[in-house]
Motif scaffolding. Structure first.
Motif, short mmCIF file in Angstrom:
data_model
loop_
_atom_site.label_atom_id
_atom_site.label_comp_id
_atom_site.label_asym_id
_atom_site.label_seq_id
_atom_site.Cartn_x
_atom_site.Cartn_y
_atom_site.Cartn_z
N LYS A 1 88.45 -87.49 -44.20
CA LYS A 1 87.78 -86.41 -44.55
C LYS A 1 87.00 -85.58 -43.47
O LYS A 1 86.97 -84.30 -43.61
N GLU A 2 86.65 -86.00 -42.70
CA GLU A 2 85.79 -85.20 -41.40
C GLU A 2 86.85 -84.22 -40.60
O GLU A 2 86.56 -83.28 -40.54
N GLN A 3 88.06 -84.97 -40.34
CA GLN A 3 89.15 -84.01 -39.76
C GLN A 3 89.46 -82.97 -40.45
O GLN A 3 89.87 -81.78 -40.03
N ALA A 4 89.76 -83.39 -41.93
CA ALA A 4 90.13 -82.19 -42.92
C ALA A 4 89.01 -81.13 -42.85
O ALA A 4 89.23 -79.81 -42.75
N GLU A 5 87.74 -81.57 -42.85
CA GLU A 5 86.81 -80.64 -42.92
C GLU A 5 86.58 -79.88 -41.67
O GLU A 5 86.39 -78.52 -41.56
N LYS A 6 86.94 -80.48 -40.35
CA LYS A 6 86.70 -79.74 -39.36
C LYS A 6 88.00 -78.77 -39.18
O LYS A 6 87.82 -77.30 -38.77
N LYS A 7 89.07 -79.01 -39.51
CA LYS A 7 90.31 -78.12 -39.50
C LYS A 7 90.09 -77.04 -40.51
O LYS A 7 90.48 -75.82 -40.10
N THR A 8 89.46 -77.15 -41.61
CA THR A 8 89.22 -76.37 -42.59
C THR A 8 88.33 -75.07 -41.80
O THR A 8 88.48 -73.88 -42.08
N ALA A 9 87.32 -75.79 -41.30
CA ALA A 9 86.13 -74.83 -40.70
C ALA A 9 86.96 -73.92 -39.50
O ALA A 9 86.57 -72.67 -39.46
N GLU A 10 87.67 -74.59 -38.85
CA GLU A 10 88.54 -73.77 -37.67
C GLU A 10 89.51 -72.51 -38.60
O GLU A 10 89.46 -71.49 -38.06
N LEU A 11 90.09 -72.95 -39.69
CA LEU A 11 90.89 -72.02 -40.14
C LEU A 11 90.21 -70.91 -40.90
O LEU A 11 90.53 -69.84 -40.74
N LEU A 12 88.84 -71.38 -41.39
CA LEU A 12 88.11 -70.13 -41.92
C LEU A 12 87.94 -69.16 -40.72
O LEU A 12 87.88 -68.15 -40.93
N GLU A 13 87.27 -69.77 -39.58
CA GLU A 13 86.77 -68.93 -38.44
C GLU A 13 87.94 -68.02 -38.12
O GLU A 13 88.06 -66.90 -37.70
N LEU A 14 89.16 -68.74 -38.12
CA LEU A 14 90.38 -67.92 -37.56
C LEU A 14 90.63 -66.54 -38.58
O LEU A 14 91.11 -65.68 -37.94
N VAL A 15 90.56 -66.88 -39.67
CA VAL A 15 90.36 -65.59 -40.58
C VAL A 15 88.97 -64.79 -40.66
O VAL A 15 89.00 -63.98 -41.44
#
Ligand SMILES: Nc1ncnc2c1ncn2[C@@H]1O[C@H](COP(=O)(O)OP(=O)(O)O)[C@@H](O)[C@H]1O
Ligand SMILES: [Mg+2]
Lengths: 341, 321
Positions: B127-141
């Motif tokens: 769950k934590e990894q997915a959350e972290k990656k999601t946050a990165e993706l959002l910042e990417l866009v």
């Protein structure tokens, strides 16, 4: 949210008052004279007039309605009551017991019957609605659609009698008289009562599900590579259930109405039989009390449904939740936890 | 197929409705090298979305079906691939950005959860990894990570499209299908989103098919362009070549319809006539009823594919030899 609730409850007051006025008017203009019905057949007109006076029934319509709301203190004591606002509409002309007392005593029976019927209808309608929608035009879908149509067009009293004839008279599986203490005896009235709601909810679930399955976000979900079952259960179902919840809410009201008929068919001691008996005997206080009580329950159920709605659909919740209580959002979705940098 | 990453051969797609058969895609062949970006241009109803959905295997059931042809992706024939395997490809190897961001997101889930979902299907993440990656993706866009708990209705159209893009890029797809990603957006937002797609494409080295009815949009991003008309490709070649010297009369018409001063609003409208009814296509060349260079043969002969000046063109004006 609390303010919204308060607002909604305030709105109930005029609705209930309106209902009372209508019911009061109807009982007022209905033929038959309660005073005469209470007295022996050979009572003189004078006796009747005297009793009418004691009951306050010789006063004008508006005075009587005022009594109904704020209480009545007649020449004697036996017909006095404190009025609707004090939740006292006096005693039944027939049994001489407080009308609300009888209602509160019997209402749990109606709740039991309606709850069983409601659970039954939800448990059957939602799965079948989904199956029907995900296999549109399949054989199962056809069967479900036809059954739903039958369920909708069949009147409760007719279905009740049909079930009694088959299962009590012919097969002798279930008793034809229902009492709350005997679970077996509740099966037939619950089926009767559930039929209509099940049919309505099945159709609603099916059409709502079909509608949702056409949406772009379902395609998006599939494009992510999600399993079709996840797409249906997670993405489609919850959206599809939003309108179904409203329909179920309306059905709860319909169940209460249906209970009146079903209880009569099965002579089940609920609020429905109270009402029908009271009407038959022109037991005005009991009629008024039952109808006001039902209206109140009806309104409360609708309020609860509206609140449930907000919990399912975040767009509606957003309208209720004020900016000040934003933090609560995380409560429903763990993903938003601890993510602020 | 050679080294092509995506190879489409003679693809034909039909929609069967109660009354009629709609010929949405009528024999399209394309080859895409890895890292290439192809612009697919055509008017509404040309079959662009249908083509993209066929690649993903997401044609609307039960009425949309591939009736002929094949699609190979990384050497695997997609139309013969099992549903289970297609699921592994979707969102992971091939992903798609849909036309309308307003309706592409599920209204009842927070956007972060919808992005995380794409990750969780294809990678085993905590769950934590997915959350972290999601946050990165959002910042990417370009979306602040603290908005991941918000619902789609709390975002503007442009922001929603960014979320959709983040979702499509979540698993580093090898092929990205962008179906009119900016059509539903305001002109100013369009430019931002386009620039973002271009930059992300460069950074991630994905192959891109950019669908648009706007030549200007395609010109900003793509190396090659295919002009589509009535489910067929009219002209297909390097973008500079096509822009410098359009061969097909339809392409020519498209350029003629571009108002020179306004470089962003290049709409395809001023060719006389309407696109043909896809349930009742003209015989011969599908474009002949609107073609200013129409010859007698055009009504009878389906133009073959001709290689002409390094380009492919379907028009009887160009004959080999
Ligand atoms: N689900 C469908 N059922 C029937 N016809 C469809 C369906 N989807 C698209 N079509 C038809 O197929 C043709 C091509 O549509 P589409 O691929 O959406 O074109 P584009 O994306 O280029 O606008 C159109 O004529 C459209 O009406
Ligand atoms: Mg389209």
């Amino acid at each position: 949210m609390l303010r919204y609730l308060f607002h909604r409850i305030l709105q109930l007051i005029p609705v209930i008052l309106g209902v009372t006025l209508i019911v009061f008017t109807l009982t007022y203009i209905a033929p038959g004279d309660p005073a005469r019905l209470l007295l022996p057949q050979d009572a003189s007109d004078e006796d009747v007039a005297q009793l009418k006076h004691a009951m306050g029934l010789d006063r004008s319509f508006f005075v009587q309605y005022y009594h109904f709301l704020f209480g009545y203190d007649g020449p004697g004591d036996s017909f006095d009551y404190k009025g609707l606002f004090a939740l006292d509409l006096g005693r039944s002309y027939v049994s001489n017991r407080p009308v609300f007392g009888t209602i509160l005593e019997r209402f749990p029976n109606t709740v039991l019957l309606s709850t069983v019927a409601l659970c039954l209808s939800i448990l059957v309608s939602i799965p079948f609605g989904i199956i029907s929608a995900t296999r549109q035009y399949s054989k199962i879908d056809m069967v479900v659609t036809v059954l739903a149509l039958v369920g909708i067009s069949m009147p409760a009293f007719w279905l009740g009698m049909l079930l009694i004839w088959i299962f009590s008279v012919q097969l002798k599986l279930f008793p034809s008289l229902a009492v709350p203490s005997n679970p077996l005896s509740i099966v037939l009235p619950a089926l009767t009562l559930a039929a209509m709601s099940t049919a309505v909810q099945t159709r609603m679930t099916r059409s709502s599900m079909l509608e949702v399955l056409r949406q772009d976000y379902i395609r998006t979900a599939r494009a992510k590579g999600l399993d079709e079952r996840v797409v249906i259960r997670k993405h489609a179902l919850r959206n599809a259930l939003i309108p179904v919840v409203t329909v179920v809410g309306i059905q709860v009201g319909q169940l209460l109405v249906g209970a009146v008929l079903t209880e009569t068919v099965f002579s089940y001691p609920g609020i429905g039989t109270i009402m029908v008996d009271a009407i038959n005997r022109k037991d005005t206080p009991q009629i008024l009390a039952s109808v006001v009580f039902m209206a109140l329950i009806f309104a409360l159920v609708n309020l609860i449904v509206d609140i449930l709605y907000a919990f399912i659909d975040p767009r509606i919740k957003a309208q209720y939740v004020q900016a000040g209580i934003r933090k609560k959002r995380g409560l429903f979705h763990a993903i938003s936890r601890k993510t602020t940098p | 197929m050679g080294k092509a990453q995506l190879s489409i051969q003679n693809l034909q797609v039909e929609y069967h409705t109660d009354e009629e058969v709609i010929h949405a895609v009528n024999g399209i062949s394309l080859d895409l090298e890895e890292g290439e970006s192809l612009g697919l241009v055509g008017e509404t109803g040309a079959g662009k979305t249908t083509l993209a959905l066929s690649i993903l295997g997401l044609l609307p059931k039960p009425n949309g079906r591939i009736v002929d042809g094949s699609i190979f992706f990384e050497g695997k024939e997609l139309s013969k691939t099992s549903e289970e395997e297609m699921r592994q490809i979707r969102g992971n190897r091939i992903s798609m950005i849909f036309q309308d961001p307003m309706t592409s997101l599920n209204p009842i889930f927070p956007v972060g959860e919808q992005i995380a979902e794409a990750l969780e299907v294809h990678f085993s993440l905590t769950k934590e990894q997915a959350e972290k990656k999601t946050a990165e993706l959002l910042e990417l866009v370009g979306i602040p990570r603290n908005r991941m708990g918000e619902y789609p209705h709390q975002f503007s159209g442009g922001m929603k499209q960014r979320v959709v893009i983040a979702m499509a890029l979540a698993c580093n797809p090898k092929l990205l299908l962008a179906d009119e990603p900016t059509t539903a957006l305001d002109v100013t937002i369009q430019a931002q989103v386009l620039r973002m797609i271009r930059d992300l494409k460069r950074r991630m080295r994905t192959t891109l098919i950019l669908i648009s009815h706007d030549l200007g949009v395609v010109a900003q991003i793509c190396n090659t362009v295919a002009i589509m008309y009535a489910g067929k490709i009219m002209e297909y070649g390097k973008i500079e070549d096509v822009f410098r010297n359009p061969l097909h009369p339809y392409t020519e018409g498209l350029f003629a319809s571009i108002p020179r001063l306004d470089r962003t609003q290049r709409r395809l409208s001023s060719i006389p006539g309407l696109i043909p009814d896809p349930s009742n296509l003209p015989t011969g060349c599908v474009f002949h009823p609107r073609c200013p260079y129409r010859m007698g043969v055009c009504e009878k002969t389906v133009p073959p594919l001709v290689e002409w000046e390094g380009r492919k063109v379907h028009c009887l004006k160009y004959r080999e030899g």
